[in-house]
Scaffold this motif. Structure first.
Motif, PDB file in Angstrom:
ATOM      1  N   SER A 113       0.601  -0.917  -0.025  1.00 31.70           N
ATOM      2  CA  SER A 113      -0.059   0.283   0.253  1.00 31.70           C
ATOM      3  C   SER A 113       1.138   1.510   0.445  1.00 31.70           C
ATOM      4  O   SER A 113       0.451   2.395  -0.533  1.00 31.70           O
ATOM      5  N   ARG A 114       2.235   2.086   0.570  1.00 31.95           N
ATOM      6  CA  ARG A 114       3.139   2.138   0.839  1.00 31.95           C
ATOM      7  C   ARG A 114       4.283   1.965   0.078  1.00 31.95           C
ATOM      8  O   ARG A 114       4.777   2.427  -0.067  1.00 31.95           O
ATOM      9  N   LYS A 159       4.105  -1.049  10.392  1.00 34.97           N
ATOM     10  CA  LYS A 159       4.015  -0.006   9.800  1.00 34.97           C
ATOM     11  C   LYS A 159       4.450   1.069   8.206  1.00 34.97           C
ATOM     12  O   LYS A 159       3.751   1.243   7.694  1.00 34.97           O
ATOM     13  N   MET A 160       5.078  -0.548   7.765  1.00 32.92           N
ATOM     14  CA  MET A 160       5.884  -0.795   6.780  1.00 32.92           C
ATOM     15  C   MET A 160       5.268  -1.508   5.337  1.00 32.92           C
ATOM     16  O   MET A 160       4.522  -0.849   3.988  1.00 32.92           O
ATOM     17  N   LEU A 161       5.588  -2.360   6.321  1.00 35.06           N
ATOM     18  CA  LEU A 161       4.497  -3.815   5.203  1.00 35.06           C
ATOM     19  C   LEU A 161       2.921  -4.006   5.295  1.00 35.06           C
ATOM     20  O   LEU A 161       3.101  -4.193   6.950  1.00 35.06           O
ATOM     21  N   ASP A 162       2.413  -4.823   4.380  1.00 32.15           N
ATOM     22  CA  ASP A 162       0.893  -4.771   4.730  1.00 32.15           C
ATOM     23  C   ASP A 162       1.481  -6.234   5.493  1.00 32.15           C
ATOM     24  O   ASP A 162       0.474  -7.982   4.936  1.00 32.15           O
ATOM     25  N   ILE A 163       1.039  -6.398   6.365  1.00 33.52           N
ATOM     26  CA  ILE A 163       1.475  -7.641   7.344  1.00 33.52           C
ATOM     27  C   ILE A 163       0.204  -8.212   7.532  1.00 33.52           C
ATOM     28  O   ILE A 163      -0.609  -7.247   8.883  1.00 33.52           O
ATOM     29  N   LEU A 188       9.088   7.264   3.821  1.00 29.90           N
ATOM     30  CA  LEU A 188       8.773   8.549   3.901  1.00 29.90           C
ATOM     31  C   LEU A 188       7.676   9.303   3.292  1.00 29.90           C
ATOM     32  O   LEU A 188       6.452   8.592   2.448  1.00 29.90           O
ATOM     33  N   LYS A 189       7.480  10.515   3.891  1.00 26.65           N
ATOM     34  CA  LYS A 189       5.968  10.781   3.595  1.00 26.65           C
ATOM     35  C   LYS A 189       5.602  11.095   2.616  1.00 26.65           C
ATOM     36  O   LYS A 189       6.662  11.286   1.365  1.00 26.65           O
ATOM     37  N   PRO A 190       4.112  10.898   1.751  1.00 23.85           N
ATOM     38  CA  PRO A 190       4.189  11.183   0.633  1.00 23.85           C
ATOM     39  C   PRO A 190       4.303  12.555   0.218  1.00 23.85           C
ATOM     40  O   PRO A 190       4.351  13.469   0.805  1.00 23.85           O
ATOM     41  N   PRO A 202      14.568   3.185  -4.894  1.00 19.19           N
ATOM     42  CA  PRO A 202      12.942   2.978  -5.064  1.00 19.19           C
ATOM     43  C   PRO A 202      12.471   1.506  -4.450  1.00 19.19           C
ATOM     44  O   PRO A 202      12.972   0.545  -4.977  1.00 19.19           O
ATOM     45  N   LEU A 203      11.845   1.445  -3.120  1.00 20.84           N
ATOM     46  CA  LEU A 203      11.418  -0.099  -3.426  1.00 20.84           C
ATOM     47  C   LEU A 203      10.648  -0.963  -4.799  1.00 20.84           C
ATOM     48  O   LEU A 203      11.442  -2.274  -5.135  1.00 20.84           O
TER      49      LEU A 203
END
Length: 885
Positions: free
Chosen positions: A130-131, A206-210, A306-308, A339-340
Motif C-alpha cells: 500500500s505504501r 507500519k511499512m509492510l502490509d502484514i 517517507l511522507k507521501p 525506491p522499493l
C-alpha cells in the motif's frame, strides 16, 4: 460476318456491370474489341469476346439484373457470415500456404505470450504494498576518488533512526535481513526444513502490509525468538493444526544448541512477486544504535518510509550534506534512496540479495519476442502479396459484379482474422503446456500469467486483433486496389512480382535472425570465458563446509579429517569462494594518485589456506608453523587477531601481486604502514570475487584455530562421494546438533554465472526459432516464385537449360537478399554486443570469424531452403506447364 454493333456491347456491359464501373469497362470493351477486329476479322473478334465473357461470368450471373437497392452493406450479418464462409474455403483450398502462415504466426504469438508473461511478472514485483511509492532502501555509496565508487545495500545501523528524528520527511524505518535457516519441527528431524526467513524490527508492520490471521504481531518472550509464519507454510509443517504457541528449533550453524522459536502469529502469505519473499518473519525488538562518528560502526540493511509527496532528490542532498559534516569524511561516503519498486530489477550491485533480476535481461527478452512476432507478420505480408496475383482476378470479378473495395478489403481481412484466430488458439494451447517448464527454467513461479489474469488475457486478445488488422490491411489494400479492367486483362503480375517492399522485408527479417544468431555466439563465448577463466587458484577437486562456530573443536576435526581416504589437505578459512571478497576491508591512500583511496581486502584462515587453495608463490615465502611462536608470528591467536583488526598491532601477511604493485611494496619482511602488516611473501593474483568484479588487491592473514570459519578440503580426483560420506560421518561424531552444509566449490562458482548460462540457452532457442521462421518465409516465397515462373522454367527446359542452371536462376535473387542482410546486420550486432560486453570487467573479443560463421550459416539455411523447392521446379515435367499454350 459483321462485327457486333457498339450498342450491343453497351447493353451487355450495362447488364453485367456495376454502375460505378460501367464507364471504365465500356471503354475497355470497345478498345479491346476494335483491336481484335482489326487483327483477326469480325468472326474471330466476336468469338473472342464471347469466350472471354463466358469464362469470367456464369450465364446465370450475366442474366441477373442489378439490384435496384444497390449492393448490400459490407458490415451486415449476412455479409459477415459470407466472409467467414468464403474465407474458410480459401484457407482449405490453399492448404500449403495456410500451413506456412499458421506455423509462423503460432510460433511468433506463442513466443510473444511467453516472454510477455516473464516481462509483466518481473515488472509487477513490489507493487502490491500500500505504501510502495514511499518506501526506500538506504544504499551506501563509497567514493574512491577518480570517479570510482562502490555501492552496497547496507548502511550504518544508526542512520535510519537518526533520520527519523531529524527530518520530518522520514515517518518510520525498519532493518530487514533475509536468511535461509533449517527448522527442526520434531526432535528426530536432523536435516530440518529449509525456510525463507525475514528478520525485521517490530516497526516493520507500519511499512509492510502484514495481515494477521491469528496470534499477535508483537514479541511475547525475552527468552526465545518470536516467529510469524505464513498460512501456506503452516499448512506444510502443521497440516490441520493450530500453530500458535508451538515451539520449533533452528538447527544451528554458529551456536552450539538448537535455538528455540515460538510461533506467536499466523499471517497471510506475503506477495510472492516481491524481493522480500518469505515463509516466516522473525521479530526482533527495535534497537536504536547510538549516533557516532568514530569507533566500530555496525551496518545493516535499512528501509525508510517517507511522507507521501517527498522530493527524494532534495531529501538525498540534505542527508548527504549533514552526514559529510557530521563524519568529516569529505563526502567519501554518501547515500542513495532506492525506491522499493526498483529493487528487484535494479540491484545488480547487491550481492547479498537472493531475489533479483536484471532489467537488461528483461529488455532483451521483450526485444527478441517482438522481433519474432515481427518476423512472423513479415512472412504473412510477403506471402500474401506474393500470392496476390492469384487473387486479383477474383477481385476484378467481384468489382464487376457490383462489389465495392470496402467489401473486398473486408473479405481479405476476414481471412487474415481467421488465420490469426486459429494461430492464437494453437499459441494458447502451447503456452498452457510450456508454462511450467519455463517456470522451472527460471527457478521461480510466475504470479501473473495470461491463464490466471483476465485483464492480461483481454489485453493480449486486443493486441493480437490489432496486429491482425495491421498485418492484413496492406495485402488487402494492394489486392483490392487494381482496376478491374487491368486485372481481367492480366496487367498486374510484373508490379506484384518485383515489389521492393517485399525485398526490404526479407532483408529485415534475415537481419534480425543474423543479429540474434551473432548474439547467441557472443553470449556463449562470454559465458565460456567466465566459466573457464583461470581464477589464480585451483577450483577443481575442492569442497567446502560453510562457516560455523567450531566450539574449540576445529583443529581436532581437521586432524581427524586428514585420516579420511582421498583427503589431500584442508584448511580452516574465514573466507569461502563466492561469499564475498574477504572477511574485512580497509581504505588506504593510493600511492599513485594523490587524493584517491584504495580499498584492500583481507582473507584469513589457518597457515594451510594458501596451500589448500593452490596459490602460486611469486616472491618470498609461504606461511609456516615454524614461525608460530615468533614475535611477528605467521599465525596469531584469536585475541591477538582482534587487536590486529583494530589496527593495534602488526601481523605477517601474504600479498597478491596486484596489491604489492598498487601499494608500491618493494621489500618483504618490512612493515607496510597502510596495511598494518608485514608482508613475507607475494602470491599470484587470484579472483576472490566473481568475474563481475575487477581484480581486488588482497592480503592473506593466518589465524591459529579460528573459532568462526568454514573449511576448505582438497581431495584426490574422483573421490568426492567417498570423502563426502566420510565427512558426514565425522560430523555426526563432533557436532550431532549442528547443520552440515557442504558443497563442491567448482559447482558453486558456476552458479554465479547462471544468468549468463540461461541467457545463452534462451538466445540459442530464439536464434533457432528466428532462423526457422525466416527460412519458412523464404520457402513460401520460393514456392510462389516457382509457380509464377513455371511456364518460363518449362520453356527453358525445352530449349536445353540444365537443372543446375534453373536452380541458380531461381535462387540467386534470394541469396542476394541474404547477403545484403548480412552486410546490414553485422555492424548493428557488433555495436550492440560491444555495449553489452562493457558491463563485464573481463570480456570476450568479438572476432571476425564470428561474423563469417554466422553469415555462412544464414546462407546455408537460405540455399538449402531455396534449393529444395527450386530443384522440384527444375525437375518438373515441362509438358504440364506448357500444355495450355
Amino acid at each position: 460476318m459483321q462485327p457486333l454493333p457498339p450498342r450491343w456491347l453497351d447493353k451487355l456491359a450495362m447488364r453485367i456491370c456495376a454502375p460505378h464501373l460501367r464507364e471504365e469497362l465500356l471503354g475497355d470493351l470497345h478498345e479491346r474489341y476494335a483491336l481484335r477486329h482489326r487483327r483477326t476479322g469480325a468472326l474471330k473478334a466476336n468469338f473472342f469476346f464471347l469466350r472471354e465473357v463466358t469464362a469470367l461470368l456464369r450465364p446465370s450471373i450475366m442474366r441477373r439484373k442489378p439490384s435496384p437497392y444497390g449492393s448490400p452493406s459490407a458490415f451486415s450479418s449476412d455479409m459477415l457470415r459470407n466472409y467467414f464462409k468464403i474465407g474458410s474455403r480459401v484457407l482449405v483450398k490453399n492448404s500449403g500456404y495456410s500451413l506456412i502462415h499458421l506455423t509462423g504466426l503460432s510460433i511468433g504469438l506463442w513466443a510473444c505470450l511467453m516472454v510477455a508473461t516473464v516481462v509483466i511478472d518481473s515488472l509487477s514485483y513490489d507493487r502490491q504494498w500500500s505504501r510502495k511509492d514511499d518506501i526506500y532502501r538506504i544504499v551506501t555509496v563509497n567514493k574512491m576518488g577518480g570517479g570510482l565508487f562502490e555501492r552496497h545495500i547496507s548502511s550504518p545501523s544508526f542512520l535510519a533512526p537518526a533520520l527519523q528524528k531529524m527530518y520530518a520527511e522520514a515517518q518510520s524505518w525498519s532493518s530487514v535481513d533475509s536468511y535461509r535457516p533449517h527448522f527442526k519441527i520434531s526432535p528426530g528431524d536432523n536435516d530440518g526444513i529449509e525456510t525463507n526467513m525475514l528478520t525485521v524490527d517490530t516497526m516493520a508492520n507500519k511499512m509492510l502490509d502484514i495481515k494477521l490471521v491469528a496470534g499477535s504481531l508483537e514479541r511475547t518472550s525475552e527468552n526465545r525468538w518470536s516467529l510469524l509464519i505464513t498460512r501456506s507454510y503452516a499448512g506444510r509443517i502443521f497440516p490441520g493444526q493450530n500453530p500458535i504457541g508451538r515451539i520449533i528449533y533452528e538447527i544451528p550453524a554458529l551456536g552450539s544448541e538448537p535455538a528455540p522459536y515460538e510461533i506467536t502469529g499466523l499471517i497471510e502469505d506475503l506477495p510472492y512477486n516481491s524481493h522480500l519473499r518469505t515463509d516466516v518473519i522473525r521479530l526482533k525488538r527495535t534497537k536504536v544504535e547510538p549516533l557516532t562518528n568514530n569507533g566500530i560502526i555496525m551496518f545493516d540493511q535499512s528501509y525508510l518510509l517517507l511522507k507521501p509527496g517527498t522530493d527524494v532528490k532534495a531529501f538525498t542532498r540534505k542527508v548527504n550534506a549533514w552526514y559529510t559534516d557530521f563524519t568529516k569524511n569529505k563526502g567519501r561516503e554518501q547515500f542513495e534512496f532506492q525506491p522499493l519498486k526498483d529493487i528487484y530489477l535494479h540491484s545488480d550491485f547487491a550481492e547479498g540479495q537472493s531475489v533479483k533480476a536484471s532489467i537488461r535481461t528483461i529488455y532483451i527478452f521483450a526485444g527478441v519476442a517482438l522481433l519474432m512476432l515481427f518476423i512472423a507478420c513479415v512472412n504473412f505480408v510477403n506471402l500474401s502479396t506474393a500470392k496476390a496475383f492469384a487473387r486479383v482476378k477474383e477481385a476484378g470479378v467481384r468489382k464487376v459484379l457490383s462489389g465495392s473495395r470496402t467489401q473486398l478489403v473486408m473479405q481479405l481481412l476476414t481471412e487474415t482474422l481467421l488465420l490469426f484466430g486459429i494461430s492464437v488458439g494453437i499459441a494458447v494451447f502451447a503456452y498452457f503446456f510450456t508454462l511450467r517448464p519455463v517456470e522451472n527454467f527460471l527457478g521461480h513461479r510466475l504470479v501473473l500469467t495470461f491463464t490466471s489474469n483476465i485483464l492480461m488475457a483481454g489485453g493480449a486478445l486486443l493486441m493480437f486483433f490489432f496486429t491482425a488488422l495491421v498485418t492484413g490491411l496492406y495485402p488487402a489494400w494492394i489486392i483490392s486496389g487494381f482496376k478491374p479492367a487491368n486485372t481481367l486483362r492480366g496487367i498486374f503480375t510484373a508490379s506484384l512480382g518485383q515489389t521492393g517492399l517485399r525485398k526490404t522485408l526479407v532483408v529485415a527479417q534475415f537481419s534480425i535472425s543474423i543479429i540474434v544468431l551473432l548474439a547467441t555466439i557472443v553470449v556463449w563465448q562470454q559465458f565460456d570465458l567466465m566459466k573457464n577463466k583461470d581464477l589464480g587458484y585451483d577450483k577443481n577437486n575442492l569442497i567446502g563446509i560453510e562457516q560455523i562456530a567450531w566450539n574449540g573443536k576445529g583443529e581436532a576435526f581437521k586432524s581427524e579429517l586428514q585420516r579420511i581416504p582421498g583427503v589431500v589437505r584442508s584448511s580452516l578459512s574465514m573466507w569461502m569462494p563466492t561469499e564475498g571478497a574477504g572477511y574485512m576491508q580497509r581504505e588506504v591512500p593510493d600511492p599513485a594518485h594523490a587524493g584517491r583511496r584504495l580499498r584492500i581486502w583481507y582473507i584469513a584462515g589457518d597457515v594451510d589456506l594458501p596451500a589448500t587453495l593452490g596459490l602460486k608463490l611469486v616472491k618470498g615465502r609461504m606461511f609456516s608453523n615454524r614461525f608460530a611462536d615468533a614475535f611477528n608470528a605467521d599465525s596469531l591467536r584469536e585475541k591477538d587477531f582482534v587487536k590486529f583488526e583494530r589496527m593495534q598491532m602488526n601481523q605477517n601477511s601474504l600479498m597478491t601481486a596486484s596489491a604489492a604493485k598498487m601499494l608500491r611494496v618493494k621489500q618483504l619482511d618490512v612493515h607496510a604502514k597502510d596495511t598494518q602488516s608485514v608482508p613475507v611473501g607475494v602470491v599470484g593474483d587470484f579472483h576472490n570475487e566473481s568475474l563481475y568484479e575487477p581484480l581486488k588487491p588482497t592480503l592473506i592473514l593466518a589465524q591459529k584455530a579460528p573459532e568462526y570459519a568454514g573449511m576448505l578440503i582438497r581431495i584426490e580426483p574422483g573421490t568426492e562421494m567417498q570423502v563426502g560420506a566420510g565427512v558426514r560421518k565425522l560430523w555426526k561424531q563432533f557436532f550431532p546438533e549442528k547443520l552440515l552444509r557442504i558443497h563442491n566449490i567448482e559447482e558453486k562458482l558456476e552458479k554465479q554465472y547462471e544468468a549468463e548460462s540461461k541467457l545463452h540457452s534462451l538466445f540459442l532457442f530464439f536464434s533457432g526459432l528466428t532462423m526457422f521462421l525466416s527460412a519458412l518465409g523464404i520457402f513460401g516465397l520460393v514456392v510462389q516464385a516457382a509457380e509464377q515462373r513455371a511456364k518460363e522454367v518449362g520453356i527453358r527446359k525445352v530449349l536445353g537449360a540444365s537443372v543446375a542452371g534453373i536452380v541458380g536462376l531461381i535462387s540467386k535473387d534470394f541469396v542476394k537478399l541474404v547477403v545484403i542482410a548480412i552486410v546490414v546486420a553485422s555492424p548493428l550486432a557488433w555495436y550492440g554486443l560491444q555495449k553489452w560486453l562493457e558491463n563485464y570487467p573481463y570480456r570476450t573479443t568479438i572476432h571476425w570469424w564470428v561474423f563469417a560463421v554466422t553469415g555462412a550459416a544464414a546462407l546455408a539455411v537460405t540455399i538449402g531452403t531455396v534449393s529444395f523447392q527450386a530443384i522440384r521446379a527444375a525437375t518438373a515435367d515441362p509438358v504440364r506447364s506448357l500444355r495450355n499454350e
